[in-house]
Design a protein around this motif. Sequence first.
Motif, PDB file in Angstrom:
ATOM      1  N   CYS A  74       0.836  -1.205   0.000  1.00 19.03           N
ATOM      2  CA  CYS A  74       0.000   0.000   0.000  1.00 19.03           C
ATOM      3  C   CYS A  74       0.870   1.254   0.000  1.00 19.03           C
ATOM      4  N   PHE A  75       1.938   1.223   0.789  1.00 20.52           N
ATOM      5  CA  PHE A  75       2.873   2.348   0.824  1.00 20.52           C
ATOM      6  C   PHE A  75       3.521   2.562  -0.540  1.00 20.52           C
ATOM      7  N   SER A  76       4.003   1.474  -1.144  1.00 18.82           N
ATOM      8  CA  SER A  76       4.679   1.572  -2.441  1.00 18.82           C
ATOM      9  C   SER A  76       3.743   2.074  -3.527  1.00 18.82           C
ATOM     10  N   LEU A  77       2.505   1.577  -3.521  1.00 12.05           N
ATOM     11  CA  LEU A  77       1.538   1.991  -4.530  1.00 12.05           C
ATOM     12  C   LEU A  77       1.248   3.482  -4.418  1.00 12.05           C
ATOM     13  N   GLN A  78       1.009   3.951  -3.204  1.00 12.93           N
ATOM     14  CA  GLN A  78       0.730   5.380  -3.015  1.00 12.93           C
ATOM     15  C   GLN A  78       1.918   6.246  -3.439  1.00 12.93           C
ATOM     16  N   GLU A  79       3.110   5.890  -2.980  1.00 10.34           N
ATOM     17  CA  GLU A  79       4.282   6.714  -3.278  1.00 10.34           C
ATOM     18  C   GLU A  79       4.538   6.815  -4.778  1.00 10.34           C
ATOM     19  N   THR A  80       4.390   5.702  -5.483  1.00 11.24           N
ATOM     20  CA  THR A  80       4.666   5.699  -6.923  1.00 11.24           C
ATOM     21  C   THR A  80       3.614   6.485  -7.692  1.00 11.24           C
ATOM     22  N   VAL A  81       2.357   6.174  -7.443  1.00  5.53           N
ATOM     23  CA  VAL A  81       1.265   6.812  -8.190  1.00  5.53           C
ATOM     24  C   VAL A  81       1.197   8.305  -7.880  1.00  5.53           C
ATOM     25  N   PHE A  82       1.330   8.661  -6.612  1.00  2.00           N
ATOM     26  CA  PHE A  82       1.228  10.074  -6.257  1.00  2.00           C
ATOM     27  C   PHE A  82       2.413  10.875  -6.788  1.00  2.00           C
ATOM     28  N   SER A  83       3.577  10.255  -6.857  1.00  4.19           N
ATOM     29  CA  SER A  83       4.735  10.941  -7.443  1.00  4.19           C
ATOM     30  C   SER A  83       4.476  11.283  -8.907  1.00  4.19           C
ATOM     31  N   MET A  84       3.859  10.364  -9.617  1.00  4.61           N
ATOM     32  CA  MET A  84       3.518  10.612 -11.017  1.00  4.61           C
ATOM     33  C   MET A  84       2.538  11.778 -11.147  1.00  4.61           C
ATOM     34  N   LEU A  85       1.556  11.813 -10.264  1.00  2.03           N
ATOM     35  CA  LEU A  85       0.551  12.879 -10.308  1.00  2.03           C
ATOM     36  C   LEU A  85       1.164  14.236  -9.968  1.00  2.03           C
ATOM     37  N   VAL A  86       2.071  14.253  -9.003  1.00  2.00           N
ATOM     38  CA  VAL A  86       2.754  15.502  -8.647  1.00  2.00           C
ATOM     39  C   VAL A  86       3.591  16.000  -9.823  1.00  2.00           C
ATOM     40  N   GLU A  87       4.246  15.077 -10.512  1.00  2.00           N
ATOM     41  CA  GLU A  87       5.096  15.467 -11.643  1.00  2.00           C
ATOM     42  C   GLU A  87       4.301  16.150 -12.757  1.00  2.00           C
ATOM     43  N   ILE A  88       3.204  15.550 -13.161  1.00  3.02           N
ATOM     44  CA  ILE A  88       2.454  16.149 -14.278  1.00  3.02           C
ATOM     45  C   ILE A  88       1.738  17.426 -13.843  1.00  3.02           C
ATOM     46  N   THR A  89       1.386  17.524 -12.562  1.00  2.00           N
ATOM     47  CA  THR A  89       0.782  18.756 -12.059  1.00  2.00           C
ATOM     48  C   THR A  89       1.795  19.889 -12.072  1.00  2.00           C
ATOM     49  N   GLU A  90       3.036  19.586 -11.684  1.00  2.00           N
ATOM     50  CA  GLU A  90       4.083  20.610 -11.688  1.00  2.00           C
ATOM     51  C   GLU A  90       4.350  21.100 -13.108  1.00  2.00           C
ATOM     52  N   ARG A  91       4.307  20.203 -14.057  1.00  2.00           N
ATOM     53  CA  ARG A  91       4.509  20.617 -15.458  1.00  2.00           C
ATOM     54  C   ARG A  91       3.428  21.598 -15.898  1.00  2.00           C
ATOM     55  N   ALA A  92       2.184  21.318 -15.513  1.00  2.00           N
ATOM     56  CA  ALA A  92       1.084  22.216 -15.873  1.00  2.00           C
ATOM     57  C   ALA A  92       1.256  23.577 -15.201  1.00  2.00           C
ATOM     58  N   MET A  93       1.688  23.585 -13.949  1.00  2.00           N
ATOM     59  CA  MET A  93       1.938  24.851 -13.249  1.00  2.00           C
ATOM     60  C   MET A  93       2.999  25.672 -13.973  1.00  2.00           C
ATOM     61  N   ALA A  94       4.076  25.000 -14.389  1.00  2.00           N
ATOM     62  CA  ALA A  94       5.140  25.703 -15.091  1.00  2.00           C
ATOM     63  C   ALA A  94       4.656  26.247 -16.431  1.00  2.00           C
ATOM     64  N   HIS A  95       3.805  25.492 -17.095  1.00  2.00           N
ATOM     65  CA  HIS A  95       3.342  25.885 -18.428  1.00  2.00           C
ATOM     66  C   HIS A  95       2.472  27.135 -18.384  1.00  2.00           C
ATOM     67  N   ILE A  96       1.564  27.206 -17.413  1.00  2.00           N
ATOM     68  CA  ILE A  96       0.644  28.350 -17.388  1.00  2.00           C
ATOM     69  C   ILE A  96       1.088  29.437 -16.414  1.00  2.00           C
ATOM     70  N   GLY A  97       2.160  29.178 -15.659  1.00  2.00           N
ATOM     71  CA  GLY A  97       2.657  30.183 -14.731  1.00  2.00           C
ATOM     72  C   GLY A  97       1.839  30.328 -13.467  1.00  2.00           C
ATOM     73  N   SER A  98       1.150  29.285 -13.066  1.00  3.97           N
ATOM     74  CA  SER A  98       0.310  29.347 -11.869  1.00  3.97           C
ATOM     75  C   SER A  98       1.103  28.932 -10.633  1.00  3.97           C
ATOM     76  N   ARG A  99       0.718  29.467  -9.484  1.00  7.53           N
ATOM     77  CA  ARG A  99       1.332  29.081  -8.211  1.00  7.53           C
ATOM     78  C   ARG A  99       0.319  28.432  -7.281  1.00  7.53           C
ATOM     79  N   GLU A 100      -0.811  28.057  -7.819  1.00  8.27           N
ATOM     80  CA  GLU A 100      -1.859  27.425  -7.017  1.00  8.27           C
ATOM     81  C   GLU A 100      -2.200  26.047  -7.568  1.00  8.27           C
TER      82      GLU A 100
END
Length: 372
Positions: free
Chosen positions: A267-293
């Motif tokens: 359960c720990f491994s599944l959460q860490e892996t999947v959530f890391s992927m979600l954080v990565e693509i969210t950060e890319r979107a933030m960088a693309h549109i210049g948002s800080r929220e």
Amino acid sequence: MPGRRRESPLKNPSRAYIALGLEGSANKLGAGVITHAVDGSTEVLSNVRHTYITPPGEGFLPRDTAQHHREWALTVIKDAVAKANISMHDLDCICYTKGPGMGAPLQSVALVARTLSLLYEKPLVGVNHCVGHIEMGRQVTGAQNPVVLYVSGGNTQVIAYSRQCYRIFGETLDIAVGNCLDRFARVINLSNDPSPGYNIEQEAKNLPGVHSGGNDSSSLPYTTKGMDVSLSGILTSIEAYTSDRRYRAHGEPCEEPEDIITPADLCFSLQETVFSMLVEITERAMAHIGSREVLIVGGVGCNERLQEMMGIMAQERGGLVFATDERFCIDNGIMIAQAGLLSYRMGFQTPLTKSTCTQRFRTDEVHVAWRS
């Protein structure tokens, strides 16, 4: 998008508006009453929900879920109206989930909405389930123009607003993150009460040293493809660990001096892996549109570890993370009432002849007329 702030097309109402929202796209049946006051404020008058819970190891079938909604609809709606201290005649409109979701449950709730509309002569407003999550999240948290991570049992999307449309920057290519977590919870026989994803989160916390960073996660595929993610391979891979000879379903010690694999490990491994992927693509979107929220919505958005990981990323970028608790993250009627009433105040209504529902209704198909 960053730039000159435009005047909102949604003006303060000349009188108070009241809406009833009905949600039933999956195993949650919800009814909520909301009011928009003349000063522009919003108040939740009631938010009632009943969940169809199946035994451990089982999912919920559309036919059985629809039957649950039909059996509980009257009770839930009566309770919501009573707690709001109003009558059905006080309503300005009745809002219901048009989609996306499971076909049979959606149809059951749409039928209830049509019946109430005819009985009390109130206009109908069909609402996109995803937009309901976003609008309720914005209202509760006060986020202005965030990148939205929408994570639930049926949807995984990274979204940003532009020109009266919630535009999808990235999404899952196969199964949703909530579906991935739920299916693994069934494999290891976790309870569905209150939800499989919640119980995976609690199981992961049982791993010794998890809060001090003392454990490495099991090796799982990390599959981001540009702005999109793929989760089916991760599910297959982690299910395979339950057939490993080192796996101990109850964490019992092994006779041989070797490492064991427990449900908490997985359960720990599944959460860490999947959530890391979600954080990565969210950060890319933030960088693309210049948002800080960042605004996290959807049932999986309740997960404290996801919120923590997203918070670390946002803090490093000088940004903020907004999230709500289970009252508004998990499917509910009040989010449908909020999005529906915004749409109604802009002049939109759903004719009875078009008050259908659909299993496929993308977020970017909605005209967000109430935003500039």
